[in-house]
Design a protein around this motif. Structure first.
Motif, PDB file in Angstrom:
ATOM      1  N   VAL A   1       0.867  -1.174   0.000  1.00 18.77           N
ATOM      2  CA  VAL A   1       0.000   0.000   0.000  1.00 18.77           C
ATOM      3  C   VAL A   1       0.907   1.227   0.000  1.00 18.77           C
ATOM      4  N   VAL A   2       0.538   2.217  -0.820  1.00 14.28           N
ATOM      5  CA  VAL A   2       1.306   3.450  -0.937  1.00 14.28           C
ATOM      6  C   VAL A   2       0.413   4.625  -0.529  1.00 14.28           C
ATOM      7  N   ALA A   3       0.985   5.547   0.245  1.00 13.90           N
ATOM      8  CA  ALA A   3       0.274   6.773   0.624  1.00 13.90           C
ATOM      9  C   ALA A   3       1.200   7.959   0.401  1.00 13.90           C
ATOM     10  N   ARG A   4       0.655   9.036  -0.123  1.00 10.23           N
ATOM     11  CA  ARG A   4       1.406  10.287  -0.307  1.00 10.23           C
ATOM     12  C   ARG A   4       1.002  11.219   0.820  1.00 10.23           C
ATOM     13  N   ILE A   5       1.981  11.742   1.536  1.00  8.11           N
ATOM     14  CA  ILE A   5       1.696  12.548   2.718  1.00  8.11           C
ATOM     15  C   ILE A   5       2.519  13.835   2.684  1.00  8.11           C
ATOM     16  N   ASP A   6       1.885  14.914   3.096  1.00  8.86           N
ATOM     17  CA  ASP A   6       2.585  16.183   3.256  1.00  8.86           C
ATOM     18  C   ASP A   6       3.538  16.046   4.442  1.00  8.86           C
ATOM     19  N   PRO A   7       4.811  16.395   4.278  1.00 11.74           N
ATOM     20  CA  PRO A   7       5.760  16.256   5.393  1.00 11.74           C
ATOM     21  C   PRO A   7       5.362  17.031   6.646  1.00 11.74           C
ATOM     22  N   SER A   8       4.521  18.052   6.501  1.00 11.18           N
ATOM     23  CA  SER A   8       4.103  18.815   7.678  1.00 11.18           C
ATOM     24  C   SER A   8       3.053  18.073   8.507  1.00 11.18           C
ATOM     25  N   ASP A   9       2.494  16.978   7.978  1.00 12.34           N
ATOM     26  CA  ASP A   9       1.505  16.200   8.718  1.00 12.34           C
ATOM     27  C   ASP A   9       2.236  15.217   9.633  1.00 12.34           C
ATOM     28  N   GLU A  10       2.857  15.764  10.651  1.00  8.23           N
ATOM     29  CA  GLU A  10       3.668  14.947  11.554  1.00  8.23           C
ATOM     30  C   GLU A  10       2.863  13.898  12.326  1.00  8.23           C
ATOM     31  N   PRO A  11       1.633  14.206  12.778  1.00  7.94           N
ATOM     32  CA  PRO A  11       0.878  13.159  13.493  1.00  7.94           C
ATOM     33  C   PRO A  11       0.602  11.926  12.624  1.00  7.94           C
ATOM     34  N   LEU A  12       0.169  12.136  11.376  1.00  5.22           N
ATOM     35  CA  LEU A  12      -0.103  10.994  10.504  1.00  5.22           C
ATOM     36  C   LEU A  12       1.186  10.253  10.155  1.00  5.22           C
ATOM     37  N   THR A  13       2.256  10.983   9.900  1.00  2.94           N
ATOM     38  CA  THR A  13       3.542  10.353   9.610  1.00  2.94           C
ATOM     39  C   THR A  13       3.981   9.478  10.782  1.00  2.94           C
ATOM     40  N   ARG A  14       3.831   9.994  12.001  1.00  4.91           N
ATOM     41  CA  ARG A  14       4.212   9.237  13.199  1.00  4.91           C
ATOM     42  C   ARG A  14       3.372   7.960  13.340  1.00  4.91           C
ATOM     43  N   ILE A  15       2.050   8.089  13.117  1.00  6.02           N
ATOM     44  CA  ILE A  15       1.159   6.926  13.207  1.00  6.02           C
ATOM     45  C   ILE A  15       1.526   5.889  12.158  1.00  6.02           C
ATOM     46  N   PHE A  16       1.732   6.333  10.924  1.00  9.56           N
ATOM     47  CA  PHE A  16       2.066   5.394   9.850  1.00  9.56           C
ATOM     48  C   PHE A  16       3.392   4.685  10.118  1.00  9.56           C
ATOM     49  N   LYS A  17       4.378   5.403  10.606  1.00  9.85           N
ATOM     50  CA  LYS A  17       5.659   4.759  10.927  1.00  9.85           C
ATOM     51  C   LYS A  17       5.474   3.720  12.035  1.00  9.85           C
ATOM     52  N   ALA A  18       4.699   4.056  13.052  1.00 12.59           N
ATOM     53  CA  ALA A  18       4.446   3.109  14.139  1.00 12.59           C
ATOM     54  C   ALA A  18       3.717   1.878  13.624  1.00 12.59           C
TER      55      ALA A  18
ATOM     56  N   ASP B   1       8.485  19.295  -0.801  1.00 12.39           N
ATOM     57  CA  ASP B   1       8.731  17.859  -0.854  1.00 12.39           C
ATOM     58  C   ASP B   1       7.424  17.122  -0.559  1.00 12.39           C
ATOM     59  N   GLN B   2       7.434  15.814  -0.816  1.00 15.43           N
ATOM     60  CA  GLN B   2       6.316  14.969  -0.414  1.00 15.43           C
ATOM     61  C   GLN B   2       6.876  13.666   0.117  1.00 15.43           C
ATOM     62  N   LEU B   3       6.179  13.099   1.087  1.00 14.61           N
ATOM     63  CA  LEU B   3       6.551  11.786   1.600  1.00 14.61           C
ATOM     64  C   LEU B   3       5.735  10.734   0.866  1.00 14.61           C
ATOM     65  N   ILE B   4       6.417   9.719   0.410  1.00 14.28           N
ATOM     66  CA  ILE B   4       5.769   8.522  -0.109  1.00 14.28           C
ATOM     67  C   ILE B   4       5.956   7.480   0.991  1.00 14.28           C
TER      68      ILE B   4
ATOM     69  N   LEU C   1       8.418  17.067  -5.172  1.00 12.48           N
ATOM     70  CA  LEU C   1       7.320  16.323  -5.784  1.00 12.48           C
ATOM     71  C   LEU C   1       6.017  17.132  -5.801  1.00 12.48           C
ATOM     72  N   LEU C   2       5.880  18.054  -4.867  1.00 15.26           N
ATOM     73  CA  LEU C   2       4.691  18.909  -4.830  1.00 15.26           C
ATOM     74  C   LEU C   2       4.962  20.309  -5.378  1.00 15.26           C
TER      75      LEU C   2
END
Length: 152
Positions: A95-112, A129-132, A123-124
């Motif tokens: 599964v792939v998700a594109r996330i704005d690097p400023s969305d730290e809560p979602l990034t933290r949840i996804f990493k966990a 930048d964008q996180l894949i 990319l944006l």
């Protein structure tokens, strides 16, 4: 939180959830490609929506896009339902998700949850930048949430 599925069995609901996600992600009227959607409701009100799109059956990869108006929507049961669809029903291998690097809560949840972060410069746009974020079926099966829920 109650999970409600759109898709071919509920095309009007699917389109409504997809439209809600699009309006919450973009302000310019941009649209997601064809998708199967999942809405997360509380007291009859939508709190979040997830769209599964750009399915590539040859590669076994699907992309997800999501929007929410509540920080409480991403519960263990919602995660189980969301990724159960991708990995058990569709049988994706990633599964792939594109996330704005400023969305730290979602990034933290996804990493966990087991996602791996890949930062793609510009990319944006020139200065954005964008996180894949990627989650393989192996990492999904091995994550601590699935072990606790005995999802194998």
């Amino acid at each position: 939180m109650q999970v409600v599925w759109g898709g071919s069995s509920a095309p009007d609901l699917n389109q409504a959830i997809k439209g809600w996600i699009e309006r919450h992600i973009w302000e310019n009227g941009r649209e997601l490609p064809e998708a199967v959607t999942m809405g997360v409701f509380e007291n009859g009100q939508i709190q979040a929506g997830v769209a599964f799109h750009d399915w590539n059956p040859d590669a076994g990869v699907i992309e997800i896009s999501a929007a929410s108006k509540s920080k409480r929507w991403l519960t263990r049961n919602v995660l189980k339902e969301l990724f159960g669809y991708a990995f058990q029903h569709v049988r994706c291998q990633m599964v792939v998700a594109r996330i704005d690097p400023s969305d730290e809560p979602l990034t933290r949840i996804f990493k966990a949850y087991g996602f791996v972060e890949h930062r793609i410069p510009r990319l944006l746009g020139r200065d954005r930048d964008q996180l894949i974020m990627t989650l393989t079926d192996d990492d999904w099966r091995a994550n601590k949430f699935n072990r606790k829920n005995e999802v194998i």
